[in-house]
Design a protein around this motif. Sequence first.
Motif, PDB file in Angstrom:
ATOM      1  N   GLY A  87      30.486   3.350   3.281  1.00  0.00           N
ATOM      2  CA  GLY A  87      30.414   3.231   4.631  1.00  0.00           C
ATOM      3  C   GLY A  87      29.269   2.507   5.287  1.00  0.00           C
ATOM      4  O   GLY A  87      28.007   2.433   4.434  1.00  0.00           O
ATOM      5  N   LEU A  88      29.203   2.037   6.453  1.00  0.00           N
ATOM      6  CA  LEU A  88      27.853   1.626   7.147  1.00  0.00           C
ATOM      7  C   LEU A  88      26.762   2.682   7.443  1.00  0.00           C
ATOM      8  O   LEU A  88      27.249   3.847   7.906  1.00  0.00           O
ATOM      9  N   GLY A  89      25.784   2.212   7.830  1.00  0.00           N
ATOM     10  CA  GLY A  89      24.837   3.213   8.617  1.00  0.00           C
ATOM     11  C   GLY A  89      24.198   4.170   7.549  1.00  0.00           C
ATOM     12  O   GLY A  89      24.274   4.145   6.394  1.00  0.00           O
ATOM     13  N   GLY A  90      23.421   5.156   8.240  1.00  0.00           N
ATOM     14  CA  GLY A  90      22.695   6.170   7.644  1.00  0.00           C
ATOM     15  C   GLY A  90      21.913   5.925   6.458  1.00  0.00           C
ATOM     16  O   GLY A  90      21.417   4.615   6.652  1.00  0.00           O
ATOM     17  N   GLY A  91      21.624   6.654   5.794  1.00  0.00           N
ATOM     18  CA  GLY A  91      20.478   6.592   4.760  1.00  0.00           C
ATOM     19  C   GLY A  91      19.214   7.290   5.317  1.00  0.00           C
ATOM     20  O   GLY A  91      18.855   6.957   6.424  1.00  0.00           O
ATOM     21  N   VAL A  92      18.347   7.801   4.309  1.00  0.00           N
ATOM     22  CA  VAL A  92      17.215   8.176   4.541  1.00  0.00           C
ATOM     23  C   VAL A  92      15.987   7.745   3.688  1.00  0.00           C
ATOM     24  O   VAL A  92      16.441   7.349   2.597  1.00  0.00           O
ATOM     25  N   MET A  93      14.850   7.742   4.222  1.00  0.00           N
ATOM     26  CA  MET A  93      13.907   6.995   3.051  1.00  0.00           C
ATOM     27  C   MET A  93      12.326   7.185   3.740  1.00  0.00           C
ATOM     28  O   MET A  93      12.229   7.932   4.597  1.00  0.00           O
ATOM     29  N   CYS A  94      11.605   7.526   2.457  1.00  0.00           N
ATOM     30  CA  CYS A  94      10.050   7.671   2.915  1.00  0.00           C
ATOM     31  C   CYS A  94       9.191   6.556   2.308  1.00  0.00           C
ATOM     32  O   CYS A  94       9.274   6.196   1.244  1.00  0.00           O
ATOM     33  N   GLY A 151       0.806  -1.212   0.111  1.00  0.00           N
ATOM     34  CA  GLY A 151       0.241  -0.008   0.014  1.00  0.00           C
ATOM     35  C   GLY A 151       0.864   1.174  -0.022  1.00  0.00           C
ATOM     36  O   GLY A 151       0.286   2.457  -0.048  1.00  0.00           O
ATOM     37  N   TYR A 152       2.120   1.172  -0.105  1.00  0.00           N
ATOM     38  CA  TYR A 152       2.937   2.309  -0.126  1.00  0.00           C
ATOM     39  C   TYR A 152       4.085   2.262  -1.122  1.00  0.00           C
ATOM     40  O   TYR A 152       4.441   1.331  -1.600  1.00  0.00           O
ATOM     41  N   GLN A 153       4.365   3.444  -1.372  1.00  0.00           N
ATOM     42  CA  GLN A 153       5.487   3.837  -2.404  1.00  0.00           C
ATOM     43  C   GLN A 153       6.528   3.882  -1.669  1.00  0.00           C
ATOM     44  O   GLN A 153       6.739   4.214  -0.481  1.00  0.00           O
ATOM     45  N   VAL A 154       7.789   3.667  -2.211  1.00  0.00           N
ATOM     46  CA  VAL A 154       9.231   3.545  -1.535  1.00  0.00           C
ATOM     47  C   VAL A 154       9.905   4.785  -2.203  1.00  0.00           C
ATOM     48  O   VAL A 154      10.221   4.557  -3.529  1.00  0.00           O
ATOM     49  N   PHE A 155      10.622   5.567  -1.343  1.00  0.00           N
ATOM     50  CA  PHE A 155      11.698   6.552  -2.044  1.00  0.00           C
ATOM     51  C   PHE A 155      12.870   6.505  -0.918  1.00  0.00           C
ATOM     52  O   PHE A 155      12.557   6.542   0.465  1.00  0.00           O
ATOM     53  N   ARG A 156      13.904   6.531  -1.504  1.00  0.00           N
ATOM     54  CA  ARG A 156      15.163   6.164  -0.569  1.00  0.00           C
ATOM     55  C   ARG A 156      16.378   7.329  -1.214  1.00  0.00           C
ATOM     56  O   ARG A 156      16.414   7.898  -2.119  1.00  0.00           O
ATOM     57  N   LYS A 157      17.188   7.504  -0.120  1.00  0.00           N
ATOM     58  CA  LYS A 157      18.417   7.963  -0.571  1.00  0.00           C
ATOM     59  C   LYS A 157      19.511   7.432   0.400  1.00  0.00           C
ATOM     60  O   LYS A 157      19.557   7.590   1.654  1.00  0.00           O
ATOM     61  N   ASP A 158      20.250   6.338   0.062  1.00  0.00           N
ATOM     62  CA  ASP A 158      20.996   5.631   0.693  1.00  0.00           C
ATOM     63  C   ASP A 158      22.447   6.030   0.524  1.00  0.00           C
ATOM     64  O   ASP A 158      22.770   6.977  -0.159  1.00  0.00           O
ATOM     65  N   ARG A 159      23.181   5.954   1.954  1.00  0.00           N
ATOM     66  CA  ARG A 159      24.418   6.324   1.966  1.00  0.00           C
ATOM     67  C   ARG A 159      25.538   5.438   0.762  1.00  0.00           C
ATOM     68  O   ARG A 159      25.068   4.280   0.820  1.00  0.00           O
TER      69      ARG A 159
END
Length: 323
Positions: free
Chosen positions: A67-74, A56-64
């Motif tokens: 390196g490990l960790g980080g990244g944001v998404m909606c 039921g959801y669309q995926v939007f991402r900005k990956d690092r």
Amino acid sequence: LHKILMPSILMSNVNRVMNKLDELYAVTGLYNIDLICISESWLTPDVPDSACFIPGYQVFRKDRKSGLGGGVMCYARECLRCVVADPNSGSVRDGFEHEILWLTIRPPTLPRPISLIVLAIVYCPPWYSTEMKRSLVRTITCGVDFFAGKFSNACFLILGDFNSLNINFFSRVLHFKQIVTQNTRANKILDVIFTNFKDNYNEPIILPPLGRSDHNSVFLSSEGLQRVASQHRQVKHRILSDRAISDIATEISRTNWTDYYYLDDSQLQSDILYTAITKAVDLVAPVQVSSVRMSDKPWVTGEFRDLISQRDTAYHRRDLATY
């Protein structure tokens, strides 16, 4: 279509999203969430969207990228028209590529005079130097200036884990209001929400962390939401507890098997056995009918949702032992 005055938002630093997808999906049903804004997704470019999909959801991402960790998404509800925006290469400035995801969002309806929503999900790592923090602030303000010049009466939502970034600048220069007033990690407010339309939202509610994350989640809702119910389907099931199985065995043991032993026809014997077992099961654990969402996964059961609801209730009551 269901009418949405302002989309409801869940903001959370999840510290790895892949092991929290089922919990996220259950929480969306409990709180009827339109936008899930995540920092520290820990996703990498080689992980496809299909691996972190929520029905039921669309995926939007900005990956690092390194390196490990980080990244944001909606995660955005499918009924929302969302476009990934890049204000003048807005994530790259002064040689730094910042972890910011910009989206323009057009729900089916919006209250006047709002023309659209500009969402920015930000993650400021704790190891950022002073120079990198200044660059991040310039990146955000330049992005806001870009969208403010392009869209009149845009509602800005600048949110995420800002860690030690000095956020006074956004209030002083952009005249945005920071609306999260309770601690989100230990005794600090690290996860914040800036907006220029604060009166269109209720006061944010602090929810428990997702999984073993050390950040509380933040839920932001709008009054006057008018929604149609989610599509549901009927499922049939039996409650076969240990006690029920024991009672079924007792009922079967009371069956008179005399005729069974004297029969020469194996099919008739099979029918008698099947009838006796079915009668005992129907008596002790009759078929029950319940309603579930069309997109529910088999293991996202009513019991699973009840446990999450009980956990949230215990958290708000500060009953840490139960939580």
